[in-house]
Structure formats: structure tokens, C-alpha cells
Design an enzyme around this catalytic site. Structure first.
Site, mmCIF file in Angstrom:
data_model
loop_
_atom_site.group_PDB
_atom_site.id
_atom_site.type_symbol
_atom_site.label_atom_id
_atom_site.label_comp_id
_atom_site.label_asym_id
_atom_site.label_seq_id
_atom_site.Cartn_x
_atom_site.Cartn_y
_atom_site.Cartn_z
ATOM 1 N N GLU A 155 0.820 -1.211 0.000
ATOM 2 C CA GLU A 155 0.000 0.000 0.000
ATOM 3 C C GLU A 155 0.853 1.259 0.000
ATOM 4 O O GLU A 155 0.494 2.262 -0.643
ATOM 5 C CB GLU A 155 -0.948 -0.014 1.208
ATOM 6 N N HIS A 192 -11.103 -6.315 8.250
ATOM 7 C CA HIS A 192 -11.818 -6.076 6.994
ATOM 8 C C HIS A 192 -13.120 -5.306 7.238
ATOM 9 O O HIS A 192 -14.062 -5.427 6.461
ATOM 10 C CB HIS A 192 -12.140 -7.397 6.282
#
Length: 334
Positions: free
Chosen positions: A57, A126
Site C-alpha cells: 500500500e 476487513h
């Protein structure tokens, strides 16, 4: 269209309209993204316009900043918002500051897409809602759509914007609105008016809230998935509440908030993120500062709890109809 299709359509249109637009992220190319939001775009526009990245990321965002500085309009995808943190330094120290530190010589027209929020049994890694982290950073715009029509128009406006935009997509409502009742059948977007999404180009200006429902007794400020949960609760309780969908958290439509609260005299803030330092605290402060003499009761908040998002206790954490209903009853009695 459902929200996935609306997002795909917005990306497709912008790839067609602007040769500087490029999409990048983990599995977004050949596979079409974990939620299929970029399905078919690499086959149509090519591997130099829609391409896969390593699982990094920090690298994804860092490369996006460089692309934007050199004139491209990158649209990186962070597969889940929970994994955006390794890219936080690039977003805060580089993307958000580029225009300011260069005295306007450079801009960073980058739109970071990321699914966020819970309601899918994703557990602590998540399901997070980190939007307040980005509203704290000068130079970044933060957008959260609540339906397919808004998602497409806001995403197009975000990609065309010359500043970095964090575009959080509530994954619980990708395929249909959510009432908050996890044990009820899922309603598809095709039965909802906001699924009537035009095929072509249109944009929704960033910084303008949407009025979901007019009312006189209470103002409810919310965004994303919670817009639909709030609508369900208000309808079941028969409360004449005005529901304001913020749509963009920064820039924030303060005028719409002030106008509504001054009319109703009561304000409830609802969001899924944790309570302490959540964006609801900023909203409550703004309402108190600007509408204090119009308030007939203290501003109430219904939020997630100050814990990691639990897997086994998903619906205890999620701000569902019971907690929202109790808050409405309290604020109407005060």
C-alpha cells in the site's frame, strides 16, 4: 445499476474521456478487483491504463503521488480500507501537502478508492471505518457515497478534482441498501430509486450534502450505509425526522447542516466508526457552535464502540435499529 456497476461505469467513462486517468491496485486488472468494481476495464483500456500492483500500500500510494505530480490522474485502489495505514505517510506528508509546499507549482489529482465499513463479518481487519483520520488532514477531500447514483457522480467529480480525494465505498451496500436488520432478506438496488443511474457522464459537486428526507421534529446527520439504516428506523417509528446524507465529509456542507438543525431544533449523529474522535464528534461540535440557541435537546451520537471490530459480536457493535431507536426516543423526550 448497483453500486459496483455504477463505480465501474464512472471509471470506464473517465478512462475514455481523459487519457491521463490510470487505475492501479491489487488484483484490479485481469481479475477485476476483489469486489469486481474494475471488471472488464483492463481488457477494454489496456494494461498500461489498468494494471495490477504488488501487495504494498505504501508503494501504491507513493507511485500514485509521483504519477499525479507528473500530470497523470491516478486512481489507486486500496483493497480494504483496513490496509490503507501503510500508505498514510504518503497520503498525509506528500499527497495532501504537495500543492501547499510547492506554492501551487504542483498538484496531486489522485483519487484513492477503498471499500470500508462492516456488516459483512469481515472481523477486525476487513471492517474498519477510518474516515475521521483523513478529515483531520488539510489538503485531502473525503467522500462517502450511499447509493449508486451518488457513487457514480461523486467518483467522476473526485477524479476530475485537482486535489487528492479519499473515496470510501461502503461495501455492505455494494449490492443493495441495508436496513440494519441482518436477519431480513437483502433488498437489491433494482428496487431502489437511486439505482436509476444514467449510462453517460454526469457529476455531483463535492461538498454538497443530499437531503434524503424532509422533516420537522429532528435532524439526523449520517452517511454511507447508515443512511439506509436510519431511514428504516425513522419509517418504523413514525418520527418526522429530516435525514441529511453528508456525502462528502471534507469539504463539509455546513450550510445544509445549520439550516436543518435550526429548523428542527434537535440533532442526532449516526456513523459506524468508533465513537471517540469519530467524525460525529466534529459534527456535534459544529452544531453546538452554530445552532446552540436553536437546540431543544443535547446533540446525540450513535456510533460503533471504542473496540476493534468484533467478528463474533458483529451486530452488537454495528449501530443498528435498536440503538438508533433508543437514541431517537431519548432526544425526543429531552
Amino acid at each position: 445499476m448497483n453500486m459496483i456497476e455504477a463505480i465501474n461505469s464512472a471509471l470506464d467513462i473517465m478512462l475514455d474521456r481523459d487519457p491521463d486517468v490510470v487505475l492501479m491496485g491489487e488484483d484490479i486488472g485481469y481479475f477485476g478487483g476483489v469486489f469486481r468494481a474494475t471488471a472488464g476495464l483492463q481488457a477494454k483500456h489496456g494494461k498500461t491504463r489498468v494494471f495490477d500492483t504488488p501487495i504494498s500500500e505504501c508503494g501504491i500510494i507513493g507511485a500514485g503521488v509521483g504519477m499525479a505530480a507528473y500530470g497523470l490522474r491516478p486512481v489507486p485502489e486500496i483493497q480494504f480500507a483496513d490496509y490503507i495505514y501503510p500508505g498514510l505517510d504518503q497520503l498525509v506528508s506528500e499527497a495532501a501537502r504537495l500543492r501547499y509546499r510547492s506554492a501551487g507549482d504542483f498538484i496531486c489529482p489522485m483519487t484513492v478508492r477503498s471499500p470500508f465499513g462492516g456488516g459483512i463479518f469481515g472481523g477486525q481487519t476487513h471492517s474498519q471505518s477510518p474516515e475521521s483520520l483523513f478529515t483531520h488532514v488539510c489538503g485531502i477531500k473525503t467522500v462517502v457515497p450511499s447509493n449508486p447514483y451518488d457513487a457514480k457522480g461523486l467518483l467522476i467529480a473526485a477524479i476530475e478534482d485537482n486535489d487528492p480525494v479519499i473515496f470510501f465505498e461502503p461495501k455492505r451496500i455494494y449490492n443493495g441498501p441495508f436496513s440494519g436488520y441482518y436477519d431480513r432478506p437483502v433488498e437489491p438496488w433494482s428496487k431502489h430509486g437511486a439505482s436509476a443511474v444514467p449510462e453517460g457522464y454526469y457529476r455531483i459537486e463535492l461538498g454538497k450534502a443530499g437531503l434524503v428526507r424532509e422533516g420537522e421534529a429532528l435532524t439526523i446527520l449520517t452517511y454511507g450505509t447508515m443512511v439506509h439504516v436510519v431511514q428504516t428506523v425513522v419509517a418504523e417509528m413514525g418520527v418526522d425526522a429530516e435525514i441529511v446524507d453528508l456525502r462528502t465529509l471534507l469539504p463539509l456542507d455546513v450550510e445544509a447542516i445549520e439550516q436543518s438543525v435550526k429548523k428542527t431544533g434537535r440533532c442526532l449523529v449516526v456513523h459506524e466508526a468508533t465513537r471517540t474522535s469519530g467524525f460525529g464528534a466534529e459534527l456535534a461540535a459544529l452544531v453546538q457552535e452554530r445552532c446552540f440557541y436553536h437546540l431543544e435537546a443535547p446533540v446525540e451520537r450513535v456510533t460503533g464502540f471504542d473496540t476493534p471490530y468484533p467478528h463474533s459480536l458483529e451486530w452488537a457493535y454495528f449501530p443498528g435499529p435498536v440503538r438508533i431507536g433508543s437514541a431517537i426516543e431519548k432526544i425526543m423526550k429531552d
